[in-house]
Scaffold this motif. Sequence first.
Motif, mmCIF file in Angstrom:
data_model
loop_
_atom_site.group_PDB
_atom_site.id
_atom_site.type_symbol
_atom_site.label_atom_id
_atom_site.label_comp_id
_atom_site.label_asym_id
_atom_site.label_seq_id
_atom_site.Cartn_x
_atom_site.Cartn_y
_atom_site.Cartn_z
ATOM 1 N N ARG A 105 0.829 -1.208 0.000
ATOM 2 C CA ARG A 105 0.000 0.000 0.000
ATOM 3 C C ARG A 105 0.858 1.250 0.000
ATOM 4 O O ARG A 105 0.388 2.339 -0.328
ATOM 5 C CB ARG A 105 -0.986 -0.007 1.165
ATOM 6 N N ASP A 106 2.134 1.131 0.386
ATOM 7 C CA ASP A 106 3.127 2.194 0.320
ATOM 8 C C ASP A 106 4.488 1.516 0.358
ATOM 9 O O ASP A 106 4.576 0.289 0.261
ATOM 10 C CB ASP A 106 2.941 3.207 1.464
ATOM 11 N N HIS B 201 4.554 -0.862 3.910
ATOM 12 C CA HIS B 201 3.564 -1.839 4.347
ATOM 13 C C HIS B 201 3.134 -2.745 3.202
ATOM 14 O O HIS B 201 2.599 -2.279 2.198
ATOM 15 C CB HIS B 201 2.346 -1.122 4.939
ATOM 16 N N TRP C 29 -4.881 -4.239 -1.762
ATOM 17 C CA TRP C 29 -5.365 -3.361 -0.698
ATOM 18 C C TRP C 29 -6.651 -2.691 -1.146
ATOM 19 O O TRP C 29 -6.789 -2.292 -2.302
ATOM 20 C CB TRP C 29 -4.317 -2.301 -0.370
ATOM 21 N N TYR D 285 -9.635 3.508 0.439
ATOM 22 C CA TYR D 285 -10.453 4.148 1.475
ATOM 23 C C TYR D 285 -10.481 3.364 2.780
ATOM 24 O O TYR D 285 -11.280 3.648 3.651
ATOM 25 C CB TYR D 285 -11.901 4.365 0.986
ATOM 26 N N HIS E 184 -7.482 2.007 5.421
ATOM 27 C CA HIS E 184 -6.029 2.011 5.591
ATOM 28 C C HIS E 184 -5.458 0.620 5.799
ATOM 29 O O HIS E 184 -4.342 0.325 5.360
ATOM 30 C CB HIS E 184 -5.671 2.909 6.776
ATOM 31 N N ARG E 185 -6.219 -0.291 6.442
ATOM 32 C CA ARG E 185 -5.673 -1.587 6.820
ATOM 33 C C ARG E 185 -6.453 -2.760 6.243
ATOM 34 O O ARG E 185 -6.241 -3.899 6.645
ATOM 35 C CB ARG E 185 -5.630 -1.690 8.348
#
Length: 359
Positions: A250-251, A254, A298, A301, A303-304
């Motif tokens: 996601r970045d 992570h 992922w 909207y 985050h996890r």
Amino acid sequence: MGMMRRVAAAGLCGAALAAALAAPAQGRPAGAEVRAGWRLKDSGTDARFRGLVAVSRRTAWAAGTKGTVLRTRDGGRTWRNVSPPGAQGLEFRDIEAFGARRAVVLAIGEGEASRVFRTDDGGATWSETFRNPDPRAFYDCLTFFDARHGLALSDPVDGKYRVLATGDGGRTWRVLPSGGMPAAQPGEAAFAASGQCLVSAGRRDAWFATGGATTARVFHTADRGRTWTVADAPLPAGDPARGVFALAFRDVRHGLAVGGDYRPGQPSPRAAAVTADGGAAWTPATEPPPAYRSGAAWLPYAHRAALAVGPTGTDVTADGGRTWRTLDSGSYDTVDCAPDGGCWASGEQGRIARLEPIR
């Protein structure tokens, strides 16, 4: 103003889907009636689609067996066959797209079976921009950092993974020097199962996943493929059918790794792992998916929250990949989510689906 309303509505829909997926039924907030699930779309073909890219809720591309490439611009109600002419004997396993008109697709296989094609007009015409001249190379997957810079990954040649690079959007490709690539293990390879054995995040970071050897591993570059580091991954290994099959970041820090043993009926007790340091170390999921998974994405909207798919079902996580629960039992090979909240999955027998609210 109309465009702003449509963007806001898409964001709210994506957020609602993420909340519904992330919360168990008994823990769903009061008044939250929206659930979500896959809605199959009629693709009009029986090809197996392991290559998939979600451009938006309305636009997606799928690439698969028999040289098949499909595109929809109406949310899956209709699909246009935009396959490259003469590609019927090729196995497409990965596709990257930059809107409804521009796409790059990878065919896998030994020697000249590994090829790259590019279109700028929605598949009306294609250019073959790479044909592998080395019979020892076998290209598995590709990724793009942006509209111009991308990489493609081959299984090891002379004991090291081979990487192609493009700086012009896939018009031309060159083999990168192997001096910065760690040695491969005996029997190690990447899996062309979902177009997600090689992924990227940000402008310079990319990762690829391996299996088939004593230890499953994840390689990382922070300089667009010139140098690489490698870390062990705590997923099933020690057999040609086991390893990490898909990654999702996601970045640049992570990420998720999913996989297991792809043979039907074989157990995959440790089918997922997570990293919070860019892949330097991986931690096994405390409650992994119940079986082999070949694709992951992922959810926008949330985050996890993320999805994992495989031949026996779809699982969802709400805590960044530490615990997973089953969402659906349908067979899918790969999954992808667009920035506007549109999530798509595809697999065998022409199966393509979009994640939609179910009330």
